[in-house]
Design an enzyme around this catalytic site. Structure first.
Site, mmCIF file in Angstrom:
data_model
loop_
_atom_site.group_PDB
_atom_site.id
_atom_site.type_symbol
_atom_site.label_atom_id
_atom_site.label_comp_id
_atom_site.label_asym_id
_atom_site.label_seq_id
_atom_site.Cartn_x
_atom_site.Cartn_y
_atom_site.Cartn_z
ATOM 1 N N ASP A 47 44.547 20.640 41.024
ATOM 2 C CA ASP A 47 45.308 19.682 40.215
ATOM 3 C C ASP A 47 46.785 20.046 40.168
ATOM 4 O O ASP A 47 47.171 21.052 39.577
ATOM 5 C CB ASP A 47 44.737 19.663 38.797
ATOM 6 C CG ASP A 47 45.413 18.637 37.910
ATOM 7 O OD1 ASP A 47 46.070 17.725 38.450
ATOM 8 O OD2 ASP A 47 45.285 18.740 36.679
ATOM 9 N N ASP A 55 51.007 13.266 41.921
ATOM 10 C CA ASP A 55 49.893 13.909 41.227
ATOM 11 C C ASP A 55 48.629 13.817 42.073
ATOM 12 O O ASP A 55 48.140 12.725 42.355
ATOM 13 C CB ASP A 55 49.681 13.224 39.869
ATOM 14 C CG ASP A 55 48.539 13.827 39.087
ATOM 15 O OD1 ASP A 55 48.202 15.000 39.323
ATOM 16 O OD2 ASP A 55 47.999 13.137 38.221
#
Length: 400
Positions: A105, A310
Site C-alpha cells: 500500500d 495510490d
C-alpha cells in the site's frame, strides 16, 4: 524528461536458506492481485461484475479515509484499512520466520499485522504472528523519536510505544511498536534476503470493518516508517517501482526496490512529486485530461499537487468539477446515437447499455480534498518512484 502522462479511460464490461542483501543488487518481490487465480483468497464464484462493483465501493471508502489536513483536536489516521488494497506481498517476519501475507500500500507508512495473544482481533485465515517466539523481536520505548513519528502514540505500562489508528467507520487498530527481522523471497536472485531491525506494529486491538483476506499492511508511503524509507539506504537509493497486471492475469506482478527500471524505455515521462501534508501520500499535479483533442482543465487554483497516486485504491476518483467535465466530453464524443443509461448501476455515473450488459466509465467523482489515481489506470505501466529526486516516472510495459 518532463512530459504528459497518458492514461486510458476504460469502459468495462459489466456482467529456505537465507542471506543478507548485497548493496546495490536490488530486491524484486512478487505482487499478487487478491482476486487473481494465483491468490490464496481467490474466489472462483466472483465474476467480473461482482469484482468491479465491489472494487468501486472499496475505492470510495478508501477515499473517505484519506486525511489531507494537519491534525488539530483529533489525531490523523496513520494506517490504511487492510481490506482496501488489491495487491498482496508475501513476507517473513521474525527468526524463526513466520510467513505473513499483507497488502502492499503506497497510501500508508507503517508495516503492521495482527499478533498473538489477541482477544480483540478480527478473524483472519492464517495464524497470528507471535512476537514472543521471535528472538529478534524488540519493543520500542515510547520516548524514542521512532514512536513520535506516529500521529497517534502513547506510552504503555512498561514504557513501550503504543500506536493507534481510528477510522470514520468506527474501525480501529491499536498495538505495540517494535523491531524485528523481515525477510523477502528475492525473485531476482531466487533466494531469501533478510533485513534486521525493521520497525513494525503488532496489532492487538483491531476491530471494525476488517476482512479475513489479509494479515496486515506493508506501508510503501513517503513517511519515515514505510518499507522503502527503512531499506532504501541499503541499495544506495530510495527508489522502488512496480508493474501491475490485471486481476485476472495468470502471471504475478512485480515490485522492485533499489533498481533502475526505466533505463532505455520508450515514451518515458517523468513528473515531480509535490511535498504536502501528510508526507505519507505521493502527490502529483494533474494538469489536464484530453478527450478527442479537447483539453479538460482542473480549476486554476487546484493544479499543484491535486492528485494522489495510490496502489491501494482500485478506481481513479476525480474532483467532481473535473469529473463532470469529463463525463460531458465522453457523452459528446460517443455521440447522440448512443444514449447513456438513465439509472446506471451504483456507484457508477456513466454507463451505456450494450445488448444485455452495460459499459461503464471506470472513474468516480469525489468532493474530497484530492483526486486519486487508482491502480486500475496503472495496469501495464512501469511506475517508478524516486524519493531522492522526488519524481515519479511512467512507461508503458507488458510487465515481463
Amino acid at each position: 524528461m518532463k512530459g504528459c502522462v497518458y492514461f486510458v479511460i476504460i469502459l468495462f464490461h459489466l456482467s529456505i536458506s537465507s542471506s543478507s542483501l548485497e548493496p546495490n543488487n536490488g530486491l524484486s518481490i512478487d505482487l499478487i492481485h487478491r482476486n487473481s487465480p494465483l491468490s490464496p483468497y481467490y474466489n472462483p464464484s466472483m465474476n467480473q461484475s461482482n469484482y468491479i462493483i465491489n472494487a468501486a465501493f472499496r475505492s470510495i471508502s478508501r477515499m473517505r479515509r484519506f486525511n489531507f489536513t494537519p491534525p488539530q483536536n483529533k489525531a490523523a489516521q496513520t494506517l490504511a484499512m487492510e481490506n482496501r488494497g488489491d495487491y498482496l506481498m508475501q513476507i517473513f517476519v521474525g527468526i524463526p520466520p513466520k510467513k505473513v501475507i499483507a497488502i502492499a500500500d503506497t497510501g500508508s507508512d507503517l508495516i503492521w499485522f495482527q499478533c498473538s495473544p489477541c482477544n480483540d482481533c478480527y478473524f483472519q485465515n492464517f495464524p497470528f504472528f507471535d512476537p514472543l517466539k521471535s528472538y529478534t523481536h524488540h519493543l520500542i520505548p515510547c520516548y524514542r523519536i521512532t514512536c513520535k513519528y506516529l500521529f497517534i502514540h502513547s506510552c504503555g505500562n512498561a514504557a513501550e510505544c503504543v500506536y493507534g489508528a481510528e477510522y470514520d467507520d468506527n474501525s480501529s487498530s491499536r498495538g505495540i511498536l517494535g523491531t524485528d527481522t523481515v525477510s523477502f523471497n528475492n525473485t531476482q536472485f531466487g533466494r531469501i534476503v533478510n533485513y534486521p531491525n525493521i520497525v513494525l506494529g503488532c496489532g492487538y486491538h483491531n476491530t471494525g470493518n476488517f476482512k479475513p483476506t489479509g494479515e496486515g499492511v506493508i506501508g510503501l508511503g513517503g513517511g519515515p516508517l514505510s518499507l522503502i524509507s527503512q531499506i532504501g539506504h541499503q541499495f544506495g537509493k530510495a527508489k522502488f517501482s512496480y508493474c501491475l497486471l490485471p486481476y485476472n492475469s495468470k502471471r504475478t506482478s512485480q515490485i522492485k526496490f533499489g533498481v533502475d527500471t526505466q533505463t532505455n524505455r520508450r515514451n518515458l515521462v517523468t513528473t515531480p512529486l509535490v511535498e504536502k501534508f501528510p508526507s505519507t501520500y505521493y502527490y502529483l499535479s494533474l494538469e489536464r485530461i484530453s478527450i478527442d483533442g479537447k483539453n479538460l482543465m482542473p480549476r486554476a487554483n487546484e493544479t499543484v499537487g491535486n492528485i494522489v497516486i495510490d496502489s491501494g485504491a482500485t478506481l481513479t476518483t476525480l474532483q467532481s468539477n473535473l469529473f463532470y467535465k469529463l463525463k460531458t466530453a465522453i457523452i459528446e464524443s460517443i455521440g447522440k446515437g448512443h444514449v447513456p443509461e438513465r439509472y446506471p448501476p451504483e456507484p457508477f455515473e456513466l454507463c451505456y447499455k450494450r445488448i444485455e450488459n452495460s459499459m461503464c466509465l471506470m472513474m468516480l467523482s469525489t468532493t474530497m480534498g484530492h483526486s486519486v489515481l487508482g491502480n486500475y489506470q496503472q495496469v501495464y505501466f512501469n511506475v517508478e518512484y524516486d524519493l531522492d529526486k522526488k519524481t515519479v516516472s511512467f512507461a508503458h510495459s507488458n510487465c515481463k
